[in-house]
Design a protein around this motif. Structure first.
Motif, short mmCIF file in Angstrom:
data_model
loop_
_atom_site.label_atom_id
_atom_site.label_comp_id
_atom_site.label_asym_id
_atom_site.label_seq_id
_atom_site.Cartn_x
_atom_site.Cartn_y
_atom_site.Cartn_z
N ASP A 101 -42.77 0.47 3.96
CA ASP A 101 -42.00 1.00 5.17
C ASP A 101 -40.70 1.18 4.67
OD1 ASP A 101 -44.27 1.96 6.63
OD2 ASP A 101 -44.21 0.08 7.89
N LEU A 102 -40.26 0.07 3.67
CA LEU A 102 -38.91 -0.30 3.50
C LEU A 102 -38.47 0.65 2.30
CD1 LEU A 102 -38.41 -4.06 3.96
CD2 LEU A 102 -37.83 -2.36 5.18
N ILE A 103 -39.50 0.84 1.58
CA ILE A 103 -39.12 1.79 0.26
C ILE A 103 -39.01 3.05 0.40
CG2 ILE A 103 -40.14 2.61 -2.01
CD1 ILE A 103 -39.85 -0.34 -2.07
N GLY A 104 -37.67 3.61 -0.10
CA GLY A 104 -37.22 4.88 0.48
C GLY A 104 -36.14 5.08 1.46
N LEU A 105 -35.80 4.04 2.20
CA LEU A 105 -34.86 3.96 3.05
C LEU A 105 -33.49 4.26 2.65
CD1 LEU A 105 -35.68 0.77 5.57
CD2 LEU A 105 -36.43 3.31 5.84
N SER A 106 -32.83 5.00 3.31
CA SER A 106 -31.40 5.22 2.94
C SER A 106 -30.55 3.97 3.23
CB SER A 106 -30.87 6.37 3.63
OG SER A 106 -31.61 7.73 3.27
N VAL A 107 -29.60 3.77 2.57
CA VAL A 107 -28.80 2.34 2.86
C VAL A 107 -27.45 2.77 2.78
CG1 VAL A 107 -28.09 0.11 1.88
CG2 VAL A 107 -30.42 1.19 1.46
N TYR A 108 -26.89 2.31 4.04
CA TYR A 108 -25.60 2.64 4.44
C TYR A 108 -24.68 1.42 4.76
CZ TYR A 108 -27.41 7.19 5.71
OH TYR A 108 -28.10 8.48 5.46
N ASN A 109 -23.30 1.39 4.11
CA ASN A 109 -22.68 0.36 4.58
C ASN A 109 -22.04 0.37 6.06
OD1 ASN A 109 -20.46 1.97 4.52
ND2 ASN A 109 -19.39 1.36 2.56
N GLU A 110 -21.27 -0.76 6.46
CA GLU A 110 -20.90 -0.94 7.60
C GLU A 110 -20.01 0.30 8.28
OE1 GLU A 110 -19.89 -5.52 8.27
OE2 GLU A 110 -19.18 -4.61 6.32
N GLU A 111 -19.47 0.70 7.09
CA GLU A 111 -18.47 1.94 7.74
C GLU A 111 -19.09 3.53 7.57
OE1 GLU A 111 -17.55 -0.06 4.93
OE2 GLU A 111 -16.29 -1.13 6.34
N ALA A 113 -20.93 4.85 5.08
CA ALA A 113 -21.11 5.46 3.80
C ALA A 113 -22.50 5.10 2.94
CB ALA A 113 -19.89 4.88 2.65
N LEU A 114 -23.08 6.16 2.60
CA LEU A 114 -24.16 6.05 1.81
C LEU A 114 -24.14 5.39 0.58
CD1 LEU A 114 -27.43 6.94 1.77
CD2 LEU A 114 -26.63 8.70 0.53
N LEU A 115 -25.09 4.51 0.36
CA LEU A 115 -24.92 3.48 -0.77
C LEU A 115 -26.13 3.86 -1.79
CD1 LEU A 115 -24.39 -0.05 0.51
CD2 LEU A 115 -22.63 1.36 -0.45
N GLY A 116 -27.18 4.33 -1.13
CA GLY A 116 -28.37 4.83 -1.99
C GLY A 116 -29.49 4.37 -1.39
N SER A 117 -30.74 4.28 -1.98
CA SER A 117 -31.94 4.01 -1.12
C SER A 117 -32.67 2.72 -1.80
CB SER A 117 -32.68 5.28 -1.35
OG SER A 117 -33.10 5.31 -2.69
N VAL A 118 -33.59 2.13 -1.02
CA VAL A 118 -34.53 0.86 -1.42
C VAL A 118 -35.42 1.41 -2.58
CG1 VAL A 118 -35.76 -0.69 -0.43
CG2 VAL A 118 -33.96 0.00 0.55
N THR A 119 -35.29 0.86 -3.44
CA THR A 119 -36.41 1.18 -4.42
C THR A 119 -37.52 0.05 -4.99
OG1 THR A 119 -35.19 0.34 -6.27
CG2 THR A 119 -34.96 2.81 -6.00
N ASP A 120 -37.20 -1.10 -4.26
CA ASP A 120 -38.11 -2.18 -4.34
C ASP A 120 -37.88 -3.52 -3.57
OD1 ASP A 120 -40.38 -3.66 -5.80
OD2 ASP A 120 -39.34 -3.82 -7.67
N VAL A 121 -38.69 -4.26 -3.28
CA VAL A 121 -38.57 -5.42 -2.61
C VAL A 121 -38.96 -6.49 -3.44
CG1 VAL A 121 -39.01 -6.91 -0.54
CG2 VAL A 121 -38.61 -4.30 -0.38
N LEU A 122 -38.01 -7.38 -3.94
CA LEU A 122 -38.41 -8.57 -4.74
C LEU A 122 -38.62 -9.71 -3.96
CD1 LEU A 122 -35.46 -7.96 -7.52
CD2 LEU A 122 -37.86 -6.92 -7.23
N GLN A 123 -39.91 -10.47 -3.99
CA GLN A 123 -40.26 -11.56 -3.35
C GLN A 123 -39.95 -12.81 -3.90
OE1 GLN A 123 -44.18 -10.00 -2.36
NE2 GLN A 123 -43.50 -10.36 -0.19
N THR A 124 -38.77 -13.72 -3.95
CA THR A 124 -38.11 -14.76 -4.51
C THR A 124 -38.59 -16.01 -3.91
OG1 THR A 124 -36.13 -14.65 -3.23
CG2 THR A 124 -36.13 -13.23 -4.93
N GLY A 125 -39.43 -16.11 -2.81
CA GLY A 125 -39.54 -17.31 -2.24
C GLY A 125 -38.65 -17.81 -1.04
N ALA A 126 -37.21 -17.90 -1.49
CA ALA A 126 -36.22 -18.19 -0.31
C ALA A 126 -36.40 -17.29 0.79
CB ALA A 126 -35.10 -18.56 -1.08
#
Length: 170
Positions: A101-111, A113-126
Motif C-alpha cells: 500500500d505504501l509503494i507508489g505514494l506521492s511524498v510531499y514535504n511540510e510546505e 512541495a512534491l519530493l517524489g514517490s515511494v519505490t521501496d520499503v527497507l526493513q532494517t530491524g530498528a
C-alpha cells in the motif's frame, strides 16, 4: 490499493508426497498455520489451493495442498508465488501499513512541495526506511519514525514528511 498480497514463493518440492518448501515473504512465517487456502499465481491464472498441513523447517514453511499428492505434481509449481486476499491478511495496528500500500505514494514535504514517490520499503530491524525516488532522479531514504513521517493518507495516495537535517545531503 492492492487486493492480493504475496506471502511466499514455492522454492522446491519436499519429499515424495507432494509437499512444497515455501520461502516466506511475510514477516511472520508462523502465519501459515492460520491460513486455510492460498492463491497460486501461475503467471497466467490464479489457482485456489486448500492447505492440508503446515510444518516448519529452518526458515521455510512446508505446505501440503489438497489434491497435490506426489512430487511430480508439486514440481510444476516450483518458483510460483503464493498470494492471499486482503481480507485474509493479518490485522494491522494503528500506524501500521502493508508495504504494497505504501509503494507508489506521492511524498510531499511540510510546505507541500512534491519530493517524489515511494519505490521501496527497507526493513532494517530498528525501523523501516522508505526509499523515495525524487523528481530530480536522486534517491532519498526516510526513516519511518514519527519525527520524519508526519502523515500517511492511503486514500489520497500521499505521504507528508519532515526531511531531517542531513538526509538530503546523502
Amino acid at each position: 490499493m492492492e487486493d492480493l498480497f504475496q506471502v511466499g514463493v514455492i522454492a522446491n518440492t519436499h519429499g515424495v508426497r507432494g509437499e512444497v518448501k515455501v520461502f516466506p515473504t511475510t514477516d511472520d512465517v508462523k502465519r501459515f498455520k492460520k491460513l486455510k487456502k492460498v492463491l497460486l499465481d501461475t503467471g497466467k491464472d490464479l489457482i485456489s489451493l486448500d492447505i492440508e498441513s503446515v510444518r516448519f523447517f529452518k526458515q521455510f514453511a512446508i505446505l501440503k495442498f489438497a489434491g497435490i499428492d506426489d512430487m511430480d505434481a508439486a514440481m510444476a509449481y516450483k518458483g510460483k508465488s503464493l498470494l492471499i486476499s486482503r481480507r485474509d491478511a493479518v490485522k494491522l495496528q494503528k500506524d501500521e501499513y502493508f508495504i504494497a500500500d505504501l509503494i507508489g505514494l506521492s511524498v510531499y514535504n511540510e510546505e507541500g512541495a512534491l519530493l517524489g514517490s515511494v519505490t521501496d520499503v527497507l526493513q532494517t530491524g530498528a525501523n523501516d526506511v522508505y526509499a523515495v525516488k525524487m523528481e530530480d532522479g536522486r534517491e532519498l531514504l526516510l526513516p519511518a519514525i514519527k519525527d520524519c513521517i508526519l502523515e500517511i493518507n492511503l486514500e489520497g495516495r500521499s505521504m507528508r514528511v519532515h526531511v531531517m537535517d542531513g538526509l538530503m545531503d546523502l
